[in-house]
Design an enzyme around this catalytic site. Structure first.
Site, PDB file in Angstrom:
ATOM      1  N   GLN A 128       0.837  -1.201   0.000  1.00  0.00           N
ATOM      2  CA  GLN A 128       0.000   0.000   0.000  1.00  0.00           C
ATOM      3  C   GLN A 128       0.871   1.250   0.000  1.00  0.00           C
ATOM      4  O   GLN A 128       1.547   1.536   0.988  1.00  0.00           O
ATOM      5  CB  GLN A 128      -0.874  -0.029   1.268  1.00  0.00           C
ATOM      6  CG  GLN A 128      -1.724   1.192   1.487  1.00  0.00           C
ATOM      7  CD  GLN A 128      -2.547   1.083   2.766  1.00  0.00           C
ATOM      8  OE1 GLN A 128      -2.228   0.283   3.651  1.00  0.00           O
ATOM      9  NE2 GLN A 128      -3.593   1.866   2.874  1.00  0.00           N
ATOM     10  N   GLY A 129       0.831   2.002  -1.097  1.00  0.00           N
ATOM     11  CA  GLY A 129       1.641   3.210  -1.196  1.00  0.00           C
ATOM     12  C   GLY A 129       0.814   4.466  -0.974  1.00  0.00           C
ATOM     13  O   GLY A 129       0.501   5.194  -1.920  1.00  0.00           O
ATOM     14  N   SER A 131       1.229   6.595   2.390  1.00  0.00           N
ATOM     15  CA  SER A 131       1.967   7.597   3.172  1.00  0.00           C
ATOM     16  C   SER A 131       3.227   8.066   2.470  1.00  0.00           C
ATOM     17  O   SER A 131       3.886   7.310   1.758  1.00  0.00           O
ATOM     18  CB  SER A 131       2.363   6.996   4.520  1.00  0.00           C
ATOM     19  OG  SER A 131       1.226   6.520   5.191  1.00  0.00           O
ATOM     20  N   SER A 163       4.563  -1.163   4.127  1.00  0.00           N
ATOM     21  CA  SER A 163       4.716  -2.485   4.727  1.00  0.00           C
ATOM     22  C   SER A 163       4.877  -3.549   3.651  1.00  0.00           C
ATOM     23  O   SER A 163       4.118  -3.569   2.674  1.00  0.00           O
ATOM     24  CB  SER A 163       3.493  -2.851   5.575  1.00  0.00           C
ATOM     25  OG  SER A 163       3.378  -1.967   6.652  1.00  0.00           O
ATOM     26  N   GLU A 246     -10.082  -0.977   5.151  1.00  0.00           N
ATOM     27  CA  GLU A 246      -9.021  -1.162   6.139  1.00  0.00           C
ATOM     28  C   GLU A 246      -9.567  -1.022   7.553  1.00  0.00           C
ATOM     29  O   GLU A 246      -9.148  -1.720   8.460  1.00  0.00           O
ATOM     30  CB  GLU A 246      -7.906  -0.133   5.896  1.00  0.00           C
ATOM     31  CG  GLU A 246      -6.702  -0.341   6.808  1.00  0.00           C
ATOM     32  CD  GLU A 246      -5.484   0.478   6.392  1.00  0.00           C
ATOM     33  OE1 GLU A 246      -5.599   1.324   5.498  1.00  0.00           O
ATOM     34  OE2 GLU A 246      -4.414   0.242   6.982  1.00  0.00           O
ATOM     35  N   ASN A 370      -4.485   7.277  16.958  1.00  0.00           N
ATOM     36  CA  ASN A 370      -5.548   7.439  17.960  1.00  0.00           C
ATOM     37  C   ASN A 370      -6.142   8.845  17.918  1.00  0.00           C
ATOM     38  O   ASN A 370      -7.341   9.021  18.106  1.00  0.00           O
ATOM     39  CB  ASN A 370      -4.989   7.160  19.363  1.00  0.00           C
ATOM     40  CG  ASN A 370      -5.072   5.682  19.710  1.00  0.00           C
ATOM     41  OD1 ASN A 370      -5.289   4.841  18.832  1.00  0.00           O
ATOM     42  ND2 ASN A 370      -4.898   5.369  20.975  1.00  0.00           N
TER      43      ASN A 370
HETATM   44  C1  LIG Z   1       4.034  -0.386  11.368  1.00  0.00           C
HETATM   45  C2  LIG Z   1       3.494   0.586  10.386  1.00  0.00           C
HETATM   46  C3  LIG Z   1       3.101   0.139   9.136  1.00  0.00           C
HETATM   47  C4  LIG Z   1       2.632   1.042   8.186  1.00  0.00           C
HETATM   48  N1  LIG Z   1       2.305   0.570   6.943  1.00  0.00           N
HETATM   49  C5  LIG Z   1       1.917   1.453   5.988  1.00  0.00           C
HETATM   50  C6  LIG Z   1       1.696   1.003   4.657  1.00  0.00           C
HETATM   51  O1  LIG Z   1       1.817  -0.186   4.358  1.00  0.00           O
HETATM   52  N2  LIG Z   1       1.357   1.912   3.730  1.00  0.00           N
HETATM   53  C7  LIG Z   1       1.205   3.235   4.005  1.00  0.00           C
HETATM   54  O2  LIG Z   1       0.868   3.996   3.123  1.00  0.00           O
HETATM   55  N3  LIG Z   1       1.411   3.693   5.262  1.00  0.00           N
HETATM   56  C8  LIG Z   1       1.778   2.837   6.250  1.00  0.00           C
HETATM   57  N4  LIG Z   1       2.019   3.279   7.528  1.00  0.00           N
HETATM   58  C9  LIG Z   1       1.948   4.727   7.777  1.00  0.00           C
HETATM   59  C10 LIG Z   1       0.816   5.191   8.655  1.00  0.00           C
HETATM   60  O3  LIG Z   1      -0.397   5.169   7.973  1.00  0.00           O
HETATM   61  C11 LIG Z   1       1.188   6.598   9.152  1.00  0.00           C
HETATM   62  O4  LIG Z   1       2.306   6.463   9.985  1.00  0.00           O
HETATM   63  C12 LIG Z   1       0.068   7.262   9.898  1.00  0.00           C
HETATM   64  O5  LIG Z   1      -1.005   7.567   9.065  1.00  0.00           O
HETATM   65  C13 LIG Z   1       0.557   8.536  10.612  1.00  0.00           C
HETATM   66  O6  LIG Z   1       1.220   9.393   9.742  1.00  0.00           O
HETATM   67  P1  LIG Z   1       2.660   9.966  10.103  1.00  0.00           P
HETATM   68  O7  LIG Z   1       3.513   8.842  10.489  1.00  0.00           O
HETATM   69  O8  LIG Z   1       3.093  10.822   8.997  1.00  0.00           O
HETATM   70  O9  LIG Z   1       2.438  10.835  11.395  1.00  0.00           O
HETATM   71  P2  LIG Z   1       1.859  12.328  11.439  1.00  0.00           P
HETATM   72  O10 LIG Z   1       0.628  12.417  10.624  1.00  0.00           O
HETATM   73  O11 LIG Z   1       2.932  13.296  11.178  1.00  0.00           O
HETATM   74  O12 LIG Z   1       1.456  12.418  12.959  1.00  0.00           O
HETATM   75  C14 LIG Z   1       2.374  12.735  14.010  1.00  0.00           C
HETATM   76  C15 LIG Z   1       1.586  12.978  15.274  1.00  0.00           C
HETATM   77  O13 LIG Z   1       0.696  14.082  15.070  1.00  0.00           O
HETATM   78  C16 LIG Z   1      -0.633  13.723  15.350  1.00  0.00           C
HETATM   79  N5  LIG Z   1      -1.560  14.414  14.457  1.00  0.00           N
HETATM   80  C17 LIG Z   1      -1.506  14.525  13.123  1.00  0.00           C
HETATM   81  N6  LIG Z   1      -2.581  15.182  12.648  1.00  0.00           N
HETATM   82  C18 LIG Z   1      -3.361  15.457  13.722  1.00  0.00           C
HETATM   83  C19 LIG Z   1      -4.631  16.090  13.888  1.00  0.00           C
HETATM   84  N7  LIG Z   1      -5.357  16.557  12.873  1.00  0.00           N
HETATM   85  N8  LIG Z   1      -5.113  16.187  15.145  1.00  0.00           N
HETATM   86  C20 LIG Z   1      -4.404  15.713  16.211  1.00  0.00           C
HETATM   87  N9  LIG Z   1      -3.209  15.123  16.109  1.00  0.00           N
HETATM   88  C21 LIG Z   1      -2.700  14.983  14.871  1.00  0.00           C
HETATM   89  C22 LIG Z   1      -0.667  12.219  15.112  1.00  0.00           C
HETATM   90  O14 LIG Z   1      -1.720  11.606  15.817  1.00  0.00           O
HETATM   91  C23 LIG Z   1       0.683  11.794  15.628  1.00  0.00           C
HETATM   92  O15 LIG Z   1       0.633  11.634  17.018  1.00  0.00           O
HETATM   93  C24 LIG Z   1       2.505   2.406   8.507  1.00  0.00           C
HETATM   94  C25 LIG Z   1       2.873   2.859   9.758  1.00  0.00           C
HETATM   95  C26 LIG Z   1       3.360   1.967  10.705  1.00  0.00           C
HETATM   96  C27 LIG Z   1       3.764   2.480  12.039  1.00  0.00           C
END
Ligand SMILES: Cc1cc2nc3c(=O)[nH]c(=O)nc-3n(C[C@H](O)[C@H](O)[C@H](O)COP(=O)(O)OP(=O)(O)OC[C@H]3O[C@@H](n4cnc5c(N)ncnc54)[C@H](O)[C@@H]3O)c2cc1C
Lengths: 392, 350
Positions: A128-129, A131, A163, A246, A370
């Site tokens: 899944q591409g 992020s 992933s 999902e 969360n």
């Molecule tokens: C083990 C693992 C597997 C994954 N696999 C995939 C995958 O296969 N494909 C893929 O595309 N992605 C994947 N992801 C990515 C995942 O979907 C993102 O990590 C997630 O959506 C959070 O985005 P970010 O890491 O950029 O954090 P950010 O969005 O930068 O968030 C950082 C912090 O800010 C908070 N925050 C952000 N926006 C808000 C808001 N509006 N209100 C309050 N708080 C906020 C978040 O809750 C978090 O605590 C994976 C992640 C993990 C950890």
């Protein structure tokens, strides 16, 4: 109001259990109980194919496409029995639970012909591409560019946290196809073959030492013009449809896997005396209660006759299980004490409980953190005002 | 999968909710609080107009022959209005008599209880001594004990029915939750009839009480959330509705997350009891502890999220808060119920 499944469903359960346990005692005994998603990739592919050959690869799909038209209840039963038999996680869960249903819902007949048989046969593994380094929770700000060049899309940019990309064959990508567009407009949903020179996959090591996710770089990567699902510029709608899968029923059957983890904690607590500590006893009881409530919450959702209506239970389920499991990891370590902080394995590898402690930190991040879940619950479930957007 | 209300159960729910919303108004509840903690007209309306007082009692004793799921639906609706009426004591005592009373005891008492002529209270774990059929001693913290005409009195494994009258006095101290005052009952050679099967009666008293309290807790929690959501849309500060602040809306989300689990807990427990499932006891402990804690969390958040108005006597938030507090302690604290669960899952380890 009734608890429990129908007699027909229980018969189906017996059939699943019988076959799965037979496999784990027989031909596939060598992969029984593996918890790491990246361990023994070749055997895991063979296992996907074994599932397919016996009609268990994608039971929720229509029969015409290799599924069984299984009801939601049956899908949950299968997931429960899958975990109970200690079968390792599906390396193609993204293909079966996300790519397939999205193609079924939004793809053309020709795309169904082209992609579904490979997934159903357990032969093409998907990732899944979505992020990107600058687009996580705020998926609509993706920047990976797609440009139509004659008969092909040319894609440039970077995805992250992908992933299983390092063992996958195909990737679906949310791209920005309209130059100068911003937010959810101007996006296109593409399906791309990973085995090409324009795509480079670099593993990222995680806090538990494993490297299940990756950076995925696109440098003039290509795919045929008809690789898009939906229309040009329609990518956001497709991506949201996929996210509904999902966050939908695909996780309802996972309590049995959690049961195994909680049972591991209970056994450890009895073995080392932690089970006599009144505070630990309270927390084990809380974990047990939480697990049961998850199951009955799932059964409540399954009992709704109209599954399209997002009831309160459905909206709160992701944060509920993710938070529960993260606390379970902390409980595991408190039960083990400092002994849980050393491993008998080489290579920074961990047994089930310490690994649970480390891995469960991700549960409250992927699939919507969360905080994002709380936004959704408050906005969609309780009608609170939407979050304001910044200018950047 | 049929873990959902039947059409009939849905109808009972709708009827009960609209009846309580209309009848158990804040004004009437407050009038009861200023008096003896019971809205007598509400109770007689519940028994006679609404006709739901016999819900989980046998049909051949003038009951409706339904189960704990239906009783929970009603208790949830009553809890949502913090209704000042003796549903708890009624359900506990009537069901205990149905489970452990002799034929004559059932035939005599159940129609009177269901019809609202006699009001019952449970004085469990009383400190009494029995001399033939006369009880002497006292029982504390008896819900709506000051209003009752019949007491179910228990001491360890023995249970008696004691009608109010000669040798029975009730004193009701100031009680924090004025919608359910806790009385001290003093018995002085009071006439008592032993129940035919005390063990069955007491077991039923206990499980019925847990279901009612858990379901009330669910009603309290949901009402606290609903009322806070309405306020969050209405009240403006810094030029925006307060519900648009993330710290605020996340707290509302947390309330909803807990409530959805409490709902699963309450109806799992009620349904497991009705089906005689082997999970029933675990489910009851889970439901009582989880739903009461959820009620408290939501009522406490209701006060905080209303600001100063939530701290006033005039606002209803304190009714929810005080009821929630008493739900947590009544018939076993959360910690006690969780310890029972721990025993079940850990077995004998000490
Ligand atoms: C083990 C693992 C597997 C994954 N696999 C995939 C995958 O296969 N494909 C893929 O595309 N992605 C994947 N992801 C990515 C995942 O979907 C993102 O990590 C997630 O959506 C959070 O985005 P970010 O890491 O950029 O954090 P950010 O969005 O930068 O968030 C950082 C912090 O800010 C908070 N925050 C952000 N926006 C808000 C808001 N509006 N209100 C309050 N708080 C906020 C978040 O809750 C978090 O605590 C994976 C992640 C993990 C950890």
């Amino acid at each position: 109001m009734k608890l429990g499944f129908s007699a027909a469903d229980e018969a189906f359960r017996a059939e699943c259990a019988d076959w799965l346990q037979g496999q784990m005692a027989g031909e596939f005994a060598d992969i029984k109980g593996i918890t790491k998603l990246t361990a023994k990739p070749e055997r895991r592919r063979e296992w996907e194919q074994q599932l397919a050959e016996h009609g268990w690869a994608c039971i929720g799909w229509p029969k015409a496409w290799g599924g069984r038209d299984a009801t939601l209840a049956q899908q949950v039963i299968f997931a429960e029995e899958y975990a109970r038999a200690d079968v390792p996680g599906r390396v193609n869960h993204i293909g079966v639970e996300l790519a397939g249903p999205t193609i079924l819902a939004f793809g053309s007949d020709e795309q169904k012909q082209r992609f579904l048989p490979g997934i159903a046969a357990g032969k093409t593994i998907w990732c899944q591409g979505f992020s990107e380094p600058n687009a996580g929770s705020d998926l609509a700000s993706v920047r990976t560019r797609a440009r139509l060049d004659g008969e092909e899309w040319v894609v440039n940019g970077q995805k992250i946290w992908t992933s299983l990309a390092h063992i996958s064959d195909w990737i679906f990508v949310v791209t920005r196809s309209e130059e100068g567009s911003a937010g959810p407009k101007g996006l296109t949903f593409l399906m791309m073959n990973l085995h090409q020179p324009g795509i480079e996959v670099r593993p990222i090591r995680q806090i538990n030492g494993d490297a299940e996710f990756n950076e995925t770089f696109f440098t003039d990567a290509r795919c045929p013009a008809d690789s898009l699902i939906g229309a040009v510029g329609d990518g956001w709608r497709i991506a949201m449809g996929l996210l509904a899968f999902e966050r939908g029923v695909s996780t309802l059957g996972q309590q049995m896997g959690f049961r195994n983890e909680l049972d591991g904690i209970i056994a450890a607590a009895k073995a080392n005396g932690a089970a006599q500590d009144p505070l630990i006893r309270q927390r084990i009881a809380q974990a047990e209660i939480g697990l049961r409530l998850m199951r009955y919450g799932a059964l409540r959702m399954l009992s709704q006759t109209d599954h399209s209506a997002i009831g309160g239970a459905a909206l709160t389920y992701k944060i509920q299980w993710a938070s529960w499991r993260r606390s379970l990891g902390e409980l595991a370590m408190d039960v083990l004490g400092q002994a849980g902080e050393v491993s008998a394995h080489a290579d920074y590898e961990w047994d089930m409980l310490p690994n649970l402690f480390l891995y469960s930190r991700a549960d409250t991040i992927y699939g919507g953190t969360n905080q994002i879940q709380r936004n959704l619950i408050a906005e969609r479930g309780l009608g609170m005002p939407r979050e304001p957007r910044g200018q950047a | 999968m049929e873990f959902a209300f039947t059409a009939e159960q849905q109808m009972i729910g709708e009827t009960a909710r609209s009846w309580f919303a209309q009848a158990a108004t804040s004004a009437r509840t407050r009038a009861a609080m200023a008096g003896d903690g019971m809205d007598a007209a509400l109770w007689s309306g519940f028994c006679r107009e609404l006709g739901l007082s016999g819900v989980a009692l046998p049909e051949h004793r003038s009951g409706a022959g339904l189960g704990l799921v239906e009783l929970a639906i009603i208790a949830e609706a009553a809890g949502a209005q913090v209704a000042a009426m003796p549903l708890l004591g009624h359900a506990v005592v009537a069901r205990a008599i149905a489970a452990g009373g002799s034929d004559a005891q059932q035939a005599h008492w159940l129609p009177r209880l269901i019809g609202g002529e006699t009001l019952a209270a449970a004085a469990l774990d009383a400190e009494v001594t029995a001399d033939d059929d006369a009880l002497t001693g006292s029982a504390r913290l008896v819900p709506h004990g000051g209003n009752a005409g019949l007491f179910l009195v228990s001491r360890t494994n023995q249970a008696w029915l004691v009608p109010a009258g000669a040798g029975v006095t009730a004193h009701t101290p100031v009680t924090m939750d004025q919608t359910r005052p806790l009385a001290t009952i003093t018995l002085n050679a009071a006439a008592a009839e032993p129940l035919a099967d005390s063990a069955a009666a007491l077991a039923t008293a206990q499980t019925t009480g847990w279901v009612v309290l858990a379901a009330e807790g669910l009603g309290v929690a949901q009402a606290a959330l609903d009322r806070t959501v309405a306020y969050a849309k209405d009240r403006v500060q810094f030029g925006r509705a307060i519900g648009s602040f993330q710290a605020y809306k996340h707290r509302l989300a947390d309330m909803m997350i807990a409530i959805e689990q409490a709902r699963s807990a309450v109806y799992w427990a009620a349904c497991a009891m009705d089906e005689g499932s082997d999970e029933a006891v675990l489910a009851l402990h889970a439901a009582k502890s989880f739903a009461a804690d959820t009620a408290f969390k939501c009522a406490a958040d209701m006060i905080q999220l209303h600001g100063g108005i939530g701290f006033t006597w005039e606002h209803d938030a304190h009714l929810f808060f005080k009821r929630a507090r008493s739900l947590q302690t009544m018939m076993g604290s959360g910690a006690w119920h969780r310890e029972q669960v721990a025993r079940m899952v850990l077995g004998d380890v000490a």
